[in-house]
Design a protein around this motif. Structure first.
Motif, mmCIF file in Angstrom:
data_model
loop_
_atom_site.group_PDB
_atom_site.id
_atom_site.type_symbol
_atom_site.label_atom_id
_atom_site.label_comp_id
_atom_site.label_asym_id
_atom_site.label_seq_id
_atom_site.Cartn_x
_atom_site.Cartn_y
_atom_site.Cartn_z
ATOM 1 N N PRO A 107 0.809 -1.234 0.000
ATOM 2 C CA PRO A 107 0.000 0.000 0.000
ATOM 3 C C PRO A 107 0.838 1.279 0.000
ATOM 4 O O PRO A 107 0.505 2.234 -0.702
ATOM 5 N N GLU A 108 1.929 1.278 0.739
ATOM 6 C CA GLU A 108 2.756 2.489 0.820
ATOM 7 C C GLU A 108 3.529 2.766 -0.470
ATOM 8 O O GLU A 108 4.047 3.860 -0.662
ATOM 9 N N GLU A 109 3.602 1.796 -1.371
ATOM 10 C CA GLU A 109 4.304 1.968 -2.644
ATOM 11 C C GLU A 109 3.399 2.508 -3.747
ATOM 12 O O GLU A 109 3.871 2.896 -4.810
ATOM 13 N N ILE A 110 2.100 2.543 -3.507
ATOM 14 C CA ILE A 110 1.146 2.917 -4.550
ATOM 15 C C ILE A 110 1.028 4.430 -4.658
ATOM 16 O O ILE A 110 0.814 5.124 -3.668
ATOM 17 N N ASP A 111 1.163 4.934 -5.869
ATOM 18 C CA ASP A 111 0.953 6.347 -6.175
ATOM 19 C C ASP A 111 -0.526 6.507 -6.538
ATOM 20 O O ASP A 111 -0.959 6.136 -7.634
ATOM 21 N N ALA A 112 -1.307 7.030 -5.606
ATOM 22 C CA ALA A 112 -2.756 7.123 -5.790
ATOM 23 C C ALA A 112 -3.128 7.997 -6.983
ATOM 24 O O ALA A 112 -4.063 7.677 -7.723
ATOM 25 N N ASN A 113 -2.396 9.079 -7.198
ATOM 26 C CA ASN A 113 -2.709 9.959 -8.332
ATOM 27 C C ASN A 113 -2.481 9.238 -9.657
ATOM 28 O O ASN A 113 -3.291 9.362 -10.583
ATOM 29 N N ARG A 114 -1.414 8.486 -9.747
ATOM 30 C CA ARG A 114 -1.135 7.722 -10.968
ATOM 31 C C ARG A 114 -2.212 6.660 -11.192
ATOM 32 O O ARG A 114 -2.660 6.449 -12.316
ATOM 33 N N ALA A 115 -2.625 6.009 -10.119
ATOM 34 C CA ALA A 115 -3.675 4.985 -10.221
ATOM 35 C C ALA A 115 -4.996 5.609 -10.668
ATOM 36 O O ALA A 115 -5.726 5.022 -11.472
ATOM 37 N N ARG A 116 -5.319 6.805 -10.160
ATOM 38 C CA ARG A 116 -6.544 7.490 -10.584
ATOM 39 C C ARG A 116 -6.495 7.838 -12.067
ATOM 40 O O ARG A 116 -7.479 7.676 -12.790
ATOM 41 N N ARG A 117 -5.335 8.330 -12.523
ATOM 42 C CA ARG A 117 -5.185 8.657 -13.947
ATOM 43 C C ARG A 117 -5.351 7.401 -14.803
ATOM 44 O O ARG A 117 -5.998 7.429 -15.848
ATOM 45 N N ALA A 118 -4.759 6.294 -14.361
ATOM 46 C CA ALA A 118 -4.882 5.030 -15.102
ATOM 47 C C ALA A 118 -6.338 4.573 -15.150
ATOM 48 O O ALA A 118 -6.805 4.095 -16.189
ATOM 49 N N ALA A 119 -7.056 4.725 -14.048
ATOM 50 C CA ALA A 119 -8.474 4.346 -14.016
ATOM 51 C C ALA A 119 -9.278 5.222 -14.975
ATOM 52 O O ALA A 119 -10.132 4.717 -15.719
ATOM 53 N N ASP A 120 -9.008 6.518 -14.982
ATOM 54 C CA ASP A 120 -9.715 7.427 -15.885
ATOM 55 C C ASP A 120 -9.438 7.082 -17.349
ATOM 56 O O ASP A 120 -10.348 7.081 -18.178
ATOM 57 N N GLN A 121 -8.181 6.778 -17.664
ATOM 58 C CA GLN A 121 -7.828 6.405 -19.038
ATOM 59 C C GLN A 121 -8.515 5.107 -19.440
ATOM 60 O O GLN A 121 -8.996 4.967 -20.569
ATOM 61 N N ALA A 122 -8.568 4.153 -18.529
ATOM 62 C CA ALA A 122 -9.222 2.874 -18.835
ATOM 63 C C ALA A 122 -10.725 3.067 -19.041
ATOM 64 O O ALA A 122 -11.315 2.469 -19.943
ATOM 65 N N LYS A 123 -11.348 3.915 -18.209
ATOM 66 C CA LYS A 123 -12.780 4.194 -18.381
ATOM 67 C C LYS A 123 -13.043 4.839 -19.736
ATOM 68 O O LYS A 123 -14.011 4.499 -20.422
#
Length: 141
Positions: free
Chosen positions: A90-106
């Protein structure tokens, strides 16, 4: 104590190796649990949350969590091997990057593309969402 040997291998690193009390992996039909002396089996892993409880070391007895991508699990004679493309604490995850990836996938899911591109977008969305869940659970603690 009933334990089994667990190895979690990501494509680029040994994520965890050692004695373990229990393990829960994400599969297509939901979560799948493994404990000591589980019957031999092989199964596919889907992107999601992996939970494990080390039996030794500083984290002994405390449940640990990781965001994993697709892979497989092999259980054989009290030895468990988890092979995944990626595994992140969990501490290694970049939440902003994950949100951007989710938005791109959507966005990719909304576009009319081939079946293969649609499946890749579904996979990317599932991975991004699992990373965000793991990170947000960590932030709440």
């Amino acid at each position: 104590m009933n334990t089994f040997h667990l190895r979690i291998l990501a494509a680029d690193q040994m994520f965890f190796e050692g004695a373990c009390e229990n393990l829960v992996v994400p599969c297509a039909d939901g979560s799948f649990g493994v404990q000591a002396h589980h019957s031999n089996m092989i199964s596919a892993i889907t992107p999601g949350e992996l939970h494990y409880r080390p039996a030794e070391g500083p984290d002994a007895g405390r449940e640990k969590i990781a965001a994993v991508s697709a892979g497989l699990i092999k259980v054989e004679r009290n030895d468990v091997l988890v092979l995944v493309d990626t595994a992140e604490r969990p501490e290694e995850i970049d939440a902003n990057r994950a949100r951007r990836a989710a938005d791109q996938a959507k966005e990719a899911l909304l576009q009319k593309r081939s079946i293969q591109e649609y499946r890749v977008a579904q996979y990317n969305l599932a991975r991004a969402m699992s990373r965000l869940r793991v990170h947000s659970d960590f932030e709440r603690k």
